[in-house]
Design a protein around this motif. Structure first.
Motif, PDB file in Angstrom:
ATOM      1  N   THR A 351       0.812  -1.208   0.000  1.00 26.13           N
ATOM      2  CA  THR A 351       0.000   0.000   0.000  1.00 26.13           C
ATOM      3  C   THR A 351       0.847   1.260   0.000  1.00 26.13           C
ATOM      4  O   THR A 351       1.880   1.341   0.652  1.00 26.13           O
ATOM      5  N   TYR A 357      -3.485   0.284  -3.623  1.00 21.81           N
ATOM      6  CA  TYR A 357      -2.636  -0.832  -4.039  1.00 21.81           C
ATOM      7  C   TYR A 357      -3.213  -1.417  -5.330  1.00 21.81           C
ATOM      8  O   TYR A 357      -4.400  -1.229  -5.640  1.00 21.81           O
ATOM      9  N   VAL A 368      -7.240   0.077   0.848  1.00 22.12           N
ATOM     10  CA  VAL A 368      -7.472  -0.671   2.085  1.00 22.12           C
ATOM     11  C   VAL A 368      -8.249   0.203   3.067  1.00 22.12           C
ATOM     12  O   VAL A 368      -8.189   1.437   2.991  1.00 22.12           O
ATOM     13  N   HIS A 372      -5.083  -0.001   8.018  1.00 15.92           N
ATOM     14  CA  HIS A 372      -4.624  -1.332   7.625  1.00 15.92           C
ATOM     15  C   HIS A 372      -3.624  -1.236   6.468  1.00 15.92           C
ATOM     16  O   HIS A 372      -3.473  -0.183   5.844  1.00 15.92           O
ATOM     17  N   GLN A 373      -2.964  -2.346   6.178  1.00 15.97           N
ATOM     18  CA  GLN A 373      -1.997  -2.428   5.088  1.00 15.97           C
ATOM     19  C   GLN A 373      -2.304  -3.625   4.206  1.00 15.97           C
ATOM     20  O   GLN A 373      -2.801  -4.653   4.682  1.00 15.97           O
ATOM     21  N   ARG A 374      -2.001  -3.481   2.930  1.00 16.70           N
ATOM     22  CA  ARG A 374      -2.003  -4.634   2.024  1.00 16.70           C
ATOM     23  C   ARG A 374      -0.565  -5.117   1.935  1.00 16.70           C
ATOM     24  O   ARG A 374       0.366  -4.335   1.720  1.00 16.70           O
ATOM     25  N   TYR A 375      -0.355  -6.421   2.073  1.00 18.07           N
ATOM     26  CA  TYR A 375       0.982  -7.009   2.011  1.00 18.07           C
ATOM     27  C   TYR A 375       1.176  -7.781   0.718  1.00 18.07           C
ATOM     28  O   TYR A 375       0.214  -8.213   0.078  1.00 18.07           O
ATOM     29  N   THR A 376       2.436  -7.960   0.347  1.00 17.71           N
ATOM     30  CA  THR A 376       2.793  -8.693  -0.868  1.00 17.71           C
ATOM     31  C   THR A 376       4.043  -9.521  -0.606  1.00 17.71           C
ATOM     32  O   THR A 376       4.610  -9.487   0.478  1.00 17.71           O
ATOM     33  N   ASP A 401      -3.111  -8.266   9.312  1.00 23.17           N
ATOM     34  CA  ASP A 401      -3.216  -7.643   7.993  1.00 23.17           C
ATOM     35  C   ASP A 401      -2.686  -8.548   6.888  1.00 23.17           C
ATOM     36  O   ASP A 401      -3.168  -8.483   5.755  1.00 23.17           O
ATOM     37  N   ARG A 404      -5.554 -10.878   6.284  1.00 23.43           N
ATOM     38  CA  ARG A 404      -6.578 -10.123   5.556  1.00 23.43           C
ATOM     39  C   ARG A 404      -6.172  -9.935   4.095  1.00 23.43           C
ATOM     40  O   ARG A 404      -7.016  -9.999   3.186  1.00 23.43           O
ATOM     41  N   SER A 405      -4.882  -9.687   3.874  1.00 24.22           N
ATOM     42  CA  SER A 405      -4.406  -9.514   2.501  1.00 24.22           C
ATOM     43  C   SER A 405      -4.652 -10.765   1.681  1.00 24.22           C
ATOM     44  O   SER A 405      -5.121 -10.698   0.537  1.00 24.22           O
ATOM     45  N   ASP A 408      -8.404 -11.178   1.027  1.00 23.31           N
ATOM     46  CA  ASP A 408      -8.857 -10.223   0.013  1.00 23.31           C
ATOM     47  C   ASP A 408      -8.372 -10.604  -1.381  1.00 23.31           C
ATOM     48  O   ASP A 408      -9.072 -10.371  -2.376  1.00 23.31           O
TER      49      ASP A 408
END
Length: 436
Positions: A351, A357, A368, A372-376, A401, A404-405, A408
């Motif tokens: 993010t 993202y 998001v 919160h954060q989107r992780y990769t 998170d 959650r990533s 999602d």
């Protein structure tokens, strides 16, 4: 190495949310970033903050017959090898501990003397190499330039100390580890450029490509600046029409967009004072150039190199300090905290500072929920066994998170990730490791 003792010690002295000060020690002092940088360990000593999008990595795997391992001569998956000593710049955005080449691009380099944009010729041997969490430095033997690098979550800053006289800052936009080619760059002002670079084809999958967007700035207005691009080799009468046939063409009177497979940008300085320093700041995004600029401005505004470095060190001190180990030998502490340091590199945030993202296997940009954060970089066949259990115990706010990533991602494209990389499913390895 007594791993049974070490495991017992860790289990007995685990504090969730403890600060480094509470451990009565600075755990960063036990980290050796050079561990795993040889013998196909594929880690690197570059500057990064915990789970950061940005990593600033010394690139030393191309351009010289002196290299023990060279990316152009074999399958090679890391921008750095400890035994190599030919530096061709700092890569921005790299992978750690992987077995397939990708990323490791946007290479910045400092030189002295006449401008030369051929990396096989401007590369340099180096000495005085040092690294610690959030920091890397060396001294370029060819130029007597001291290079230093540090990072924020989404941006980098390098500091180059020149010996005086004429100097150059180069950004090579097309060399790197990725098997994908092509970049675009545009001059914004005397001291700023912006653009994008295509990355991808991780582990033999030619369709899994994605762009990285960037904004780069230098701290001092140059005497001259411009682009370069490798020109195709021509023969016969056609070759008589161009003086740059088969060589790097320097664009000194052009200031709009430039695209190509082998391009770059340069800033040149005249009459630098001995010891004069120039900083290069670079922000990235996997959404847009506008987001790369916002990431850079929000994370570096009002800060110089030393301030950003101090903040990076504090982040590492606090993160590593969540686990305190008592007793044992110095070697055991170094093994433990270096391993914990490596465990906090991936997965990393995807993010931007505004929460955007790139959609998983899609063409949209999503956002998001706030906070919160989107992780990769979910190398799940490696990490489902122990890394995510560790995150649950010591870094639960990040593990939540990360879960959650993954959930999602399944909503966005229909399945849980297997080996996800910047919004693309690489389909590397077998099974469904996201489930356990």
């Amino acid at each position: 190495m007594n791993f049974r003792y070490l495991a017992t010690a860790v289990a007995a002295t685990l504090w969730l949310g403890a600060s480094a000060a509470e451990t009565h020690d600075d755990p960063t002092l036990w980290v050796n970033p050079f561990v795993g940088t040889s013998n196909f360990g594929t880690t690197n000593p570059g500057a990064i903050v915990p789970n950061g999008m940005m990593s600033v990595v010394p690139f030393n795997v191309m351009g010289s017959d002196t290299n023990v391992f060279d990316k152009d001569a074999r399958w090679w998956s890391t921008p750095y090898e400890f035994k190599n000593k030919f530096f061709t710049g700092y890569a921005h955005g790299s992978l750690s501990g992987v077995g397939c080449p990708d990323m490791g691009s946007l290479l910045t380099m400092a030189t002295t003397g006449p401008l030369n944009v051929n990396y096989k010729e401007y590369g340099s041997a180096y000495t005085e190499e040092k690294a610690s969490p959030g920091y890397y430095t060396n001294k370029l033997s060819k130029y007597d330039i001291i290079t230093e690098a540090t990072a924020t979550a989404r941006s980098a800053v390098e500091r180059y100390t020149f010996p005086g006289g004429d100097g150059n800052i180069l950004i090579n936009l097309c060399q790197g580890l990725t098997n994908e080619s092509g970049a675009t760059v545009r001059r914004v002002s005397d001291t700023e450029i912006e653009g994008s670079k295509l990355l991808g084809t991780f582990c033999y999958n030619p369709q899994k490509v994605f762009p990285v967007y960037f904004v780069a700035r230098v701290s001092k207005k140059p005497s001259t600046s411009g682009y370069w691009k490798m020109q195709p080799e021509m023969t016969g009468v056609e070759a008589e029409w161009t003086p740059d046939d088969g060589t790097y063409k320097l664009y000194t009177q052009y200031g709009r967009d430039l695209s190509g497979d082998d391009i770059g940008y340069w800033w040149s300085y005249r009459d630098l004072k001995p010891g004069e320093q120039i900083e290069v700041s670079l922000g990235i995004s996997y959404v847009s150039i506008a987001n790369a600029r916002e990431n850079l401005e929000k994370e570096q505004k009002g800060k110089d190199f030393d301030k950003i470095l101090a903040e990076a060190r504090t982040q590492w001190r606090n993160d590593l300090g969540r686990i305190a180990v008592t007793g044992g030998t110095d070697e055991q502490k170094q093994v433990f905290y270096t391993a914990l340091y490596h465990a906090l590199i991936h997965p990393n945030i995807l993010t931007d500072v505004n929460g955007q993202y790139p959609q998983m296997e899609g063409f949209e940009n999503l956002t998001v929920p706030e906070g919160h954060q989107r992780y990769t970089v979910f190398s799940l066949w490696d990490t489902y066994r122990n890394v995510h259990q560790l995150m649950t115990l010591a870094y639960p706010e990040r593990q939540i998170d990360m879960v959650r990533s993954m959930v999602d991602m399944s909503k966005e494209w229909g399945w849980l990730p297997k080996w996800e990389l910047y919004g693309r499913e690489t389909f590397t390895m077998e099974g469904d490791p996201a489930i356990p």
